[in-house]
Design a protein around this motif. Structure first.
Motif, mmCIF file in Angstrom:
data_model
loop_
_atom_site.group_PDB
_atom_site.id
_atom_site.type_symbol
_atom_site.label_atom_id
_atom_site.label_comp_id
_atom_site.label_asym_id
_atom_site.label_seq_id
_atom_site.Cartn_x
_atom_site.Cartn_y
_atom_site.Cartn_z
ATOM 1 N N LYS A 73 0.820 -1.212 0.000
ATOM 2 C CA LYS A 73 0.000 0.000 0.000
ATOM 3 C C LYS A 73 0.856 1.265 0.000
ATOM 4 O O LYS A 73 1.927 1.299 0.590
ATOM 5 C CB LYS A 73 -0.877 0.045 1.251
ATOM 6 N N ILE A 74 0.288 2.294 -0.618
ATOM 7 C CA ILE A 74 0.868 3.634 -0.577
ATOM 8 C C ILE A 74 0.363 4.324 0.686
ATOM 9 O O ILE A 74 -0.794 4.167 1.058
ATOM 10 C CB ILE A 74 0.424 4.433 -1.821
ATOM 11 N N ASN A 75 1.214 5.109 1.309
ATOM 12 C CA ASN A 75 0.807 5.910 2.462
ATOM 13 C C ASN A 75 0.026 7.118 1.925
ATOM 14 O O ASN A 75 0.605 7.976 1.264
ATOM 15 C CB ASN A 75 2.032 6.368 3.246
ATOM 16 N N PRO A 76 -1.290 7.206 2.185
ATOM 17 C CA PRO A 76 -2.072 8.311 1.629
ATOM 18 C C PRO A 76 -1.662 9.683 2.178
ATOM 19 O O PRO A 76 -1.927 10.699 1.552
ATOM 20 C CB PRO A 76 -3.517 7.976 2.017
ATOM 21 N N GLN A 77 -0.982 9.689 3.328
ATOM 22 C CA GLN A 77 -0.529 10.962 3.896
ATOM 23 C C GLN A 77 0.810 11.404 3.313
ATOM 24 O O GLN A 77 1.200 12.555 3.446
ATOM 25 C CB GLN A 77 -0.427 10.854 5.418
ATOM 26 N N ALA B 236 6.400 8.402 0.038
ATOM 27 C CA ALA B 236 7.059 7.502 0.992
ATOM 28 C C ALA B 236 7.169 6.102 0.392
ATOM 29 O O ALA B 236 6.431 5.733 -0.523
ATOM 30 C CB ALA B 236 6.275 7.448 2.295
ATOM 31 N N VAL B 237 8.077 5.333 0.922
ATOM 32 C CA VAL B 237 8.255 3.951 0.489
ATOM 33 C C VAL B 237 6.984 3.167 0.806
ATOM 34 O O VAL B 237 6.436 3.283 1.909
ATOM 35 C CB VAL B 237 9.471 3.310 1.207
ATOM 36 N N GLN B 238 6.521 2.390 -0.166
ATOM 37 C CA GLN B 238 5.339 1.566 0.069
ATOM 38 C C GLN B 238 5.679 0.467 1.067
ATOM 39 O O GLN B 238 6.805 -0.032 1.092
ATOM 40 C CB GLN B 238 4.848 0.944 -1.229
ATOM 41 N N LYS B 239 4.681 0.107 1.874
ATOM 42 C CA LYS B 239 4.862 -0.947 2.869
ATOM 43 C C LYS B 239 3.814 -2.019 2.660
ATOM 44 O O LYS B 239 2.788 -1.799 2.015
ATOM 45 C CB LYS B 239 4.744 -0.380 4.287
ATOM 46 N N PHE B 240 4.065 -3.189 3.255
ATOM 47 C CA PHE B 240 3.138 -4.308 3.161
ATOM 48 C C PHE B 240 2.287 -4.370 4.429
ATOM 49 O O PHE B 240 2.796 -4.193 5.532
ATOM 50 C CB PHE B 240 3.903 -5.623 2.969
#
Length: 126
Positions: free
Chosen positions: A9-13, A17-21
């Motif tokens: 997922k992308i950080n909507p804020q 930023a680096v995507q995280k799982f």
């Protein structure tokens, strides 16, 4: 058992930023009022018709009492209550009913309910 899958997922804020799982819960099955009625009837001495009548009555009464400002405590299950979403004003005199935007319904599980959920098991799906 709670089934989940992993997604990126992308950080909507912070879209840069680096995507995280993250784990997301998978929908499993929807239980209806009739399903509850059958189970209660099987596990008690109450007929299916009587069980459904009581459940339907509960569904009629709870919204009526919440609208009347009551708090509904359903034993060890939890408590339903209402809260208001409002716009603030600079003075008390300036506040009118038009500043009340929405009636929210809140559920707070009882301690026994929360303790039961604490022992949940998880299973990853592909």
């Amino acid at each position: 058992m709670i089934k989940y899958k992993i997604i990126n997922k992308i950080n909507p804020q912070d879209v840069n930023a680096v995507q995280k799982f993250y784990a997301i819960k998978q929908a499993q099955e929807t239980l209806t009022l009739r399903d509850f009625g059958r189970r209660i009837s099987r596990e008690s001495t109450v007929s299916m018709m009587d069980t459904m009548a009581v459940l339907e009555g509960l569904l009629q009464i709870i919204p009526d009492e919440l609208i009347n400002g009551k708090i509904i405590k359903l034993g060890d299950f939890g408590t339903f209550r209402t809260t208001l979403a409002t716009e603030g004003t600079l003075t008390e005199e300036a506040f009118t009913v038009a500043n009340i935007k929405k009636l929210n319904i809140r559920f707070r599980p009882d301690r026994e309910f929360v303790n039961k959920l604490a022992g949940v098991e998880y299973s990853k799906v592909s």
